[in-house]
Design an enzyme around this catalytic site. Structure first.
Site, mmCIF file in Angstrom:
data_model
loop_
_atom_site.group_PDB
_atom_site.id
_atom_site.type_symbol
_atom_site.label_atom_id
_atom_site.label_comp_id
_atom_site.label_asym_id
_atom_site.label_seq_id
_atom_site.Cartn_x
_atom_site.Cartn_y
_atom_site.Cartn_z
ATOM 1 N N HIS A 18 -10.664 -4.897 -3.891
ATOM 2 C CA HIS A 18 -9.697 -5.139 -2.968
ATOM 3 C C HIS A 18 -9.772 -4.945 -1.341
ATOM 4 C CE1 HIS A 18 -10.298 -0.929 -2.178
ATOM 5 N NE2 HIS A 18 -9.557 -0.823 -1.395
ATOM 6 N N HIS A 66 -7.188 -5.897 2.577
ATOM 7 C CA HIS A 66 -5.710 -4.999 2.468
ATOM 8 C C HIS A 66 -5.873 -6.077 4.375
ATOM 9 C CE1 HIS A 66 -6.811 -0.692 2.198
ATOM 10 N NE2 HIS A 66 -8.570 -0.948 1.807
ATOM 11 N N ASN A 72 -12.813 -2.478 2.579
ATOM 12 C CA ASN A 72 -13.852 -1.502 2.931
ATOM 13 C C ASN A 72 -14.771 -1.948 1.798
ATOM 14 O OD1 ASN A 72 -12.444 -0.987 4.813
ATOM 15 N ND2 ASN A 72 -10.605 0.104 3.945
ATOM 16 N N ASP A 98 0.823 -0.798 0.301
ATOM 17 C CA ASP A 98 0.115 -0.019 0.196
ATOM 18 C C ASP A 98 0.912 1.074 -0.081
ATOM 19 O OD1 ASP A 98 -3.294 0.157 1.339
ATOM 20 O OD2 ASP A 98 -2.048 2.365 0.820
ATOM 21 N N VAL A 148 -10.766 2.903 -3.546
ATOM 22 C CA VAL A 148 -10.942 3.199 -5.360
ATOM 23 C C VAL A 148 -11.561 2.244 -5.066
ATOM 24 C CG1 VAL A 148 -9.075 1.663 -6.312
ATOM 25 C CG2 VAL A 148 -8.360 3.234 -4.832
HETATM 26 P P1 AMP Z 1 -10.419 1.697 0.655
HETATM 27 O O1 AMP Z 1 -9.656 3.223 1.086
HETATM 28 O O2 AMP Z 1 -9.681 0.653 0.990
HETATM 29 O O3 AMP Z 1 -10.818 1.610 -1.161
HETATM 30 O O4 AMP Z 1 -8.121 1.411 -0.087
HETATM 31 C C1 AMP Z 1 -7.347 1.960 -0.928
HETATM 32 C C2 AMP Z 1 -5.953 1.838 -1.002
HETATM 33 O O5 AMP Z 1 -5.531 1.463 -1.893
HETATM 34 C C3 AMP Z 1 -5.647 2.812 0.203
HETATM 35 O O6 AMP Z 1 -4.765 2.052 1.451
HETATM 36 C C4 AMP Z 1 -4.387 3.569 -0.433
HETATM 37 O O7 AMP Z 1 -3.377 4.505 0.508
HETATM 38 C C5 AMP Z 1 -3.694 2.474 -1.569
HETATM 39 N N1 AMP Z 1 -3.557 3.320 -2.660
HETATM 40 C C6 AMP Z 1 -3.837 4.781 -3.337
HETATM 41 N N2 AMP Z 1 -3.537 4.101 -4.790
HETATM 42 C C7 AMP Z 1 -2.714 3.057 -4.357
HETATM 43 C C8 AMP Z 1 -1.130 2.841 -5.834
HETATM 44 N N3 AMP Z 1 -1.397 3.196 -7.362
HETATM 45 N N4 AMP Z 1 -0.277 1.687 -5.102
HETATM 46 C C9 AMP Z 1 -0.923 1.314 -4.075
HETATM 47 N N5 AMP Z 1 -1.543 2.102 -2.978
HETATM 48 C C10 AMP Z 1 -2.040 3.109 -3.224
#
Ligand code: AMP
Ligand code: ZN
Length: 115
Positions: free
Chosen positions: A101, A103, A88, A31, A97
């Site tokens: 996915h 975590h 999430n 992340d 995003v």
């Molecule tokens: P969520 O809030 O569950 O949608 O998590 C999205 C996660 O993606 C967050 O923890 C961000 O830090 C991570 N994230 C966003 N863009 C990138 C990227 N380009 N590479 C790695 N992690 C990312």
């Protein structure tokens, strides 16, 4: 593949990501804004918007994600100390995003409940 999706672009190799594991079904990468010493995102190659968009056709894939999460935790030697797998869903659930996915967090004591 969604043209506007950052995770699809990482999967396609169009933008960089620190990939720690990959196979034909998914990738796992660091992340970019880690919330624990170990914080990886396990992302299926298939573009699925949210958990609510999963179908029974995805059951094996979801099971595989949990298997891989345990394997990563084991291989990186934080499994025994404990870890957390988080998904999430939708804005109120903290999703930012829109490509499903999971975590994988570990390497420190994780408090409960999460925020
Ligand atoms: P969520 O809030 O569950 O949608 O998590 C999205 C996660 O993606 C967050 O923890 C961000 O830090 C991570 N994230 C966003 N863009 C990138 C990227 N380009 N590479 C790695 N992690 C990312
Ligand atoms: Zn996508």
């Amino acid at each position: 593949m969604s043209d506007s999706c950052i995770f699809c672009k990482i999967i396609a190799g169009e933008i960089p990501g620190k990939i720690v594991y990959e196979d034909e079904v998914l990738i796992a990468l660091e992340d970019v804004n880690p919330k624990a010493p170990h914080h990886y995102l396990i992302i299926p190659r298939k573009h699925i918007r949210t958990t609510l968009d999963l179908t029974t056709a995805d059951n094996d894939m979801v099971g595989h994600i949990f298997q891989v999460a345990g394997k990563i935790a084991h291989d990186m030697e934080f499994a025994e100390d404990g870890f957390r797998i988080v998904n999430n869903c939708n804005e109120g659930g903290g999703q930012a995003v829109w490509h499903i996915h999971f975590h994988l967090l570990g390497g420190r004591d994780l408090t409960w409940p999460p925020g």
